[in-house]
Design an enzyme around this catalytic site. Sequence first.
Site, PDB file in Angstrom:
ATOM      1  N   GLY A  17      -0.662  -3.260   5.561  1.00 40.84           N
ATOM      2  CA  GLY A  17      -1.770  -4.126   5.968  1.00 40.84           C
ATOM      3  C   GLY A  17      -2.124  -3.884   7.432  1.00 40.84           C
ATOM      4  N   THR A  42       0.919  -1.120   0.000  1.00 43.11           N
ATOM      5  CA  THR A  42       0.000   0.000   0.000  1.00 43.11           C
ATOM      6  C   THR A  42       0.960   1.169   0.000  1.00 43.11           C
ATOM      7  OG1 THR A  42      -1.708  -1.215   1.166  1.00 43.11           O
ATOM      8  CG2 THR A  42      -1.689   1.149   1.543  1.00 43.11           C
TER       9      THR A  42
HETATM   10  N1  GLY Z   1      -5.350  -3.378   1.625  1.00 40.65           N
HETATM   11  C1  GLY Z   1      -4.830  -3.005   2.859  1.00 40.65           C
HETATM   12  C2  GLY Z   1      -5.817  -2.245   3.660  1.00 40.65           C
HETATM   13  O1  GLY Z   1      -6.651  -1.565   3.101  1.00 40.65           O
HETATM   14  O2  GLY Z   1      -5.803  -2.345   4.857  1.00 40.65           O
END
Ligand code: GLY
Length: 565
Positions: free
Chosen positions: A469, A376
């Site tokens: 995450g 991310t």
């Molecule tokens: N895809 C990671 C989150 O949105 O927490």
Amino acid sequence: MQKSILTLLATLLLFSCNTTESSKNNYVSKTGLITEKAMVVTAHPIASNVGKAILAKGGNAVDAAVAVQFSLAVVFPFAGNIGGGGFMVYRNKDGNATTLDFREMAPAKAHRDMYLDSAGNVIKDLSIRGHLAVGVPGSVDGMIEAHKKYGSLPWAELVQPAIDLATIGFPVTKREADGFNRIRESLEQLNTIVPTQFFKEWNEGDTITHLELASTFVRIRDEGRAGFYEGETAQFLIEEMERGEGLISQEDLDNYHSIWRNPVTSSYKNYNIITMPPPSSGGIALTQLLQSVESFDLKNMGHNSANYVHLLTEAERRVYADRAEYLGDMDFYNVPIKQLTTPAYNKERMESYHPSKATPSDSIGSGNILLESDQTTHFSIVDAEGNAVAITTTLNGAFGSRVVVGKAGFILNNEMDDFSIKPGVPNMFGLVGGEANAIAPGKRMLSSMTPTIVEHNGKLLMVLGSPGGATIITSVYQTFLNVAEFDMTMQEAVNAQRTHSQWLPDVIMYERGALSEEVIKKLEDMGHKMLDRGNIGRVDAVKALENGKLEGGADPRGDDLAVGF
Ligand code: GLY
């Protein structure tokens, strides 16, 4: 190509190598880049400089954010995206704050058991790789909405740097070259039209172009929302779904809209925390974590001491247990936000805290192993007027679903894995959930992304966030405490090594070297299981200093860079 664009690009590429001007940081630096009035901190040097160039020509923080978001989709395709989604927390110079939810949503044809076989077992990797893992993308709509409400420069000028970067190409960093080499095989397996732009043995400094992606950006530049959610781009996306048996239809694209939401706000001592509501779990969890530890003397415990890590872990255990039970898209599930973010509630949750004994998580439930992923990305921007933007955006895993839309050149997310695909079964971050985060058509999957803005005595203090995450929340939590409790500079707070726990699995993860042998032994004696691992989070942050200047905190765990003026 216009001359001004060429000049801009030349400047960008020059700046991307100019580590003195832009203060490339490492673990030993004590203070980040200091600037007089404006700062951009992102995961990629070129994207940082795109943002700076937009601010320098008179754009505001939202203008710069739009240009950075789109540039990251070109130069940082691990996580930068137009095929994913994200969240923005915005605070203007007068202290008014709002948030924008451009999280992906489940397609209309999605259903609760779509990743289970006929015996009700989870089909391995179905929610993680390939076309069925993809949620309806929100990033382009998000940028359009943000620009419509707060932008000041013409839209086309903000999209153009992405077009130029994709067309002319740019040098890849070592980290990116290694990443491209690592995923080549899965790109080959998962794509219906093999994305040849990624196919060679990459070395640091090689030039990469993305010509189909450039054409998609031209349509977004010229047609706005319709350039992505309708016409040729939409058609390419739907054809891709048909070839790969995915679910997204034109109706899903028509129905996708980002949503302005009130921020979650809370206080911690004389700090005011402004952060993201559901479908992010991050804002509520951060609030709960801070309320859980506020009454303790953290400074006296000492940073990363056994007592400190124990306390943080005990708070995390309780908060992540609540996350699994209560958090989901509040447009579909009645999230008890008020109760969860009430100081008395979190204080009461800590009543079972014992200062020298771990509370076993299996007294609450059981879990599985957390996989490492930081795909991310977060960026923080403060403009010359004092407007601030914190955006965290994601494809979920590295390169998302690994599906590149044929002829459109952009990578699709695998965000469906952030739903609870079966109650109690962990997702790729080891997070479990239940009814609150079950799959439903049009619903947004629960996120941990925690873009956050902090005020101190009513004035802007910090803009921060992280990828990672499940570890996003605890990375933001610790970075904030590093400044608020341990008087660290922004750069020190970002550099400081981190720990993480999340209720299940019942373990304290710590960055290799974060804790001394003595501290580890003490924590084990308290009953904690300890697990060392690589990096936790990748925080990019800005701090407003008392003298009116800004300090950038670019995370040395990546290629991140703070630039400004
Ligand atoms: N895809 C990671 C989150 O949105 O927490």
